[in-house]
Design a protein around this motif. Structure first.
Motif, short mmCIF file in Angstrom:
data_model
loop_
_atom_site.label_atom_id
_atom_site.label_comp_id
_atom_site.label_asym_id
_atom_site.label_seq_id
_atom_site.Cartn_x
_atom_site.Cartn_y
_atom_site.Cartn_z
N ALA A 1 47.49 41.44 86.75
CA ALA A 1 46.45 40.50 86.33
C ALA A 1 47.05 39.36 85.52
N LEU A 2 47.98 39.69 84.61
CA LEU A 2 48.59 38.66 83.76
C LEU A 2 49.42 37.69 84.59
N THR A 3 50.26 38.22 85.47
CA THR A 3 51.13 37.35 86.26
C THR A 3 50.33 36.56 87.29
N THR A 4 49.27 37.14 87.82
CA THR A 4 48.41 36.39 88.75
C THR A 4 47.73 35.23 88.03
N ALA A 5 47.27 35.48 86.80
CA ALA A 5 46.67 34.39 86.03
C ALA A 5 47.69 33.29 85.75
N MET A 6 48.93 33.67 85.45
CA MET A 6 49.98 32.68 85.22
C MET A 6 50.31 31.92 86.50
N ALA A 7 50.26 32.61 87.64
CA ALA A 7 50.50 31.94 88.92
C ALA A 7 49.39 30.92 89.21
N VAL B 1 50.66 22.30 89.15
CA VAL B 1 51.27 21.60 90.29
C VAL B 1 50.49 20.33 90.62
N PHE B 2 49.17 20.42 90.60
CA PHE B 2 48.33 19.28 90.97
C PHE B 2 48.07 18.33 89.80
N THR B 3 48.33 18.76 88.58
CA THR B 3 48.02 17.91 87.42
C THR B 3 49.26 17.42 86.67
N THR B 4 50.40 18.09 86.85
CA THR B 4 51.58 17.73 86.06
C THR B 4 52.80 17.44 86.92
N SER B 5 53.36 18.51 87.53
CA SER B 5 54.61 18.32 88.26
C SER B 5 54.74 19.35 89.36
N TRP B 6 55.44 18.97 90.44
CA TRP B 6 55.70 19.90 91.52
C TRP B 6 56.67 21.00 91.12
N GLY B 7 57.35 20.82 89.97
CA GLY B 7 58.28 21.83 89.50
C GLY B 7 57.61 23.15 89.19
N TYR B 8 56.31 23.12 88.97
CA TYR B 8 55.59 24.36 88.69
C TYR B 8 55.47 25.26 89.92
N LEU B 9 55.94 24.79 91.08
CA LEU B 9 55.96 25.66 92.27
C LEU B 9 56.84 26.88 92.04
#
Length: 372
Positions: free
Chosen positions: A289-295, A302-310
């Motif tokens: 649950a925690l890692t899914t929320a972080m994903a 990705v859509f608001t800051t940077s593509w690096g969050y991929l």
């Protein structure tokens, strides 16, 4: 229709426990901070800011989703409600630093209030046990004399909160019985105290008084409860309505690995087990649950800051999927062990035999009970 109305009444209580309590706690913390800084406090602006930013509010939608997924399992609702309020309470205590009395009290009270609201919601759905509850899939929990709890679920009976199994080789500390495998249900009386051992080797003290006896799936249960006649009606009516066949896998399947050690537990062990058997592997579910929320947060970034969050999407998404799959694999094996602590090839106990000394059967009078 009556079941729908029960859930309709319970829904606001669940939303309040999962969302209302932690949000109110956060707003109160913000209010005390603004007052300390002598700055104006705008409820609408503060609420909008906290709901539109990633500010520790991810447990709220997670808890609401769990309420929807586990809408039948009423006994776990209070624990689900603790997820968001507990996280907010810890953050509130750290922020207040035990210096702001109002914020500290709110942070400490939030989990208790959330738990109480969810408990009330569960009571609305499952109590009183009228005809609509007996025929519904909603779980009904019943405390037993001498310890233990019976959970009358949608398709099965689950017995938990038992003492630790006496055999160290026991792999589960709960036993279950599917409705389609029940062959005998009767109400009786225990005239003298007795010790009853279940198929997983957990022992329960049967105190004098009404007892519900259930046989099926190679198991025999003696459940000491004061409302044995009402429980008899709940079990038999729900079994008649909700029983559904569940084919078991072949005996050579690896899914039996947790169940097979239970089939050879006979007699008293040389040394009794003193450790409580862990069940559920809930830490895997929490990590998922925690890692899914972080994903999901990484997807947002990705859509608001940077593509690096991929990278975060791939990393946390992979961990979330892997831990969820490991948890589900364990749960399916555990469920099979709970429902089959005796070999599927074993015969049912003979209901004509006296289960314990001082046992007497009693007729069940159902005519005086309401069927509403």
């Amino acid at each position: 229709m009556l079941t729908f109305l029960r859930y309709l009444v319970a829904a606001p209580l669940l939303v309040a426990s999962a969302a209302g309590v932690p949000i109110a706690c956060q707003l109160l913390s913000a209010y005390t901070l603004r007052r300390w800084r002598d700055t104006p406090f705008d409820v609408g602006a503060e609420l909008t800011e906290r709901l539109t930013e990633y500010d520790g509010f991810w447990p709220i939608p997670l808890a609401l989703v769990l309420f929807v997924v586990l809408w039948r399992t009423t006994t776990v609702w209070p624990r689900i409600a603790l997820l968001p309020s507990g996280c907010i309470a810890v953050g509130g205590l750290i922020t207040a630093g035990f210096t702001e009395l109002l914020s500290t009290v709110a942070a400490l009270a939030a989990p208790l209030v959330a738990w109480t609201l969810a408990w009330l919601a569960a009571r609305v759905v499952s109590r009183p046990v009228t005809g609509d509850v007996r025929r519904s899939p909603a779980e009904v929990g019943v405390r037993l004399r001498g310890g233990g709890r019976l959970r009358v679920q949608s398709r099965r009976l689950l017995l938990d909160k038992l003492p630790a199994p006496v055999h160290a080789a026991a792999t589960v500390n709960r036993v279950a019985l599917r409705f389609d495998r029940i062959t005998h249900v009767e109400v009786g009386n225990a005239l003298t105290p007795a010790l009853w051992r279940f198929a997983n080797s957990s022992e329960l003290t049967v105190t004098p008084g009404p007892v519900l006896r259930i046989i099926g799936g190679g198991q025999e249960w003696l459940l000491p409860c004061d409302n044995a006649e009402e429980l008899h009606r709940l079990v038999t009516e729900r079994a008649a309505v909700r029983a559904q066949a569940d084919p078991r896998p072949p005996l050579e399947s690896s899914r039996w690995d947790l169940a097979k050690p239970l089939w050879s537990l006979n007699g008293d062990p040389a040394q009794r087990n003193t450790q409580k058997v862990q069940n559920g592997q809930h830490w895997l579910l929490v990590m998922s649950a925690l890692t899914t929320a972080m994903a999901l947060f990484s997807v947002y970034r990705v859509f608001t800051t940077s593509w690096g969050y991929l990278i975060g999407v791939a990393l946390f998404g992979g961990i979330g999927y892997g831990t969820a799959r490991a948890w589900w694999s364990f749960v399916t094996s555990q469920r099979l062990a709970e429902e089959n602590p005796r070999s599927p090839l074993a015969d049912d106990p003979d209901p004509r035999h006296l289960p314990v000394t001082g046992w007497s059967s009693s007729p069940v009078a159902l005519g005086h009970m309401s069927d509403l």
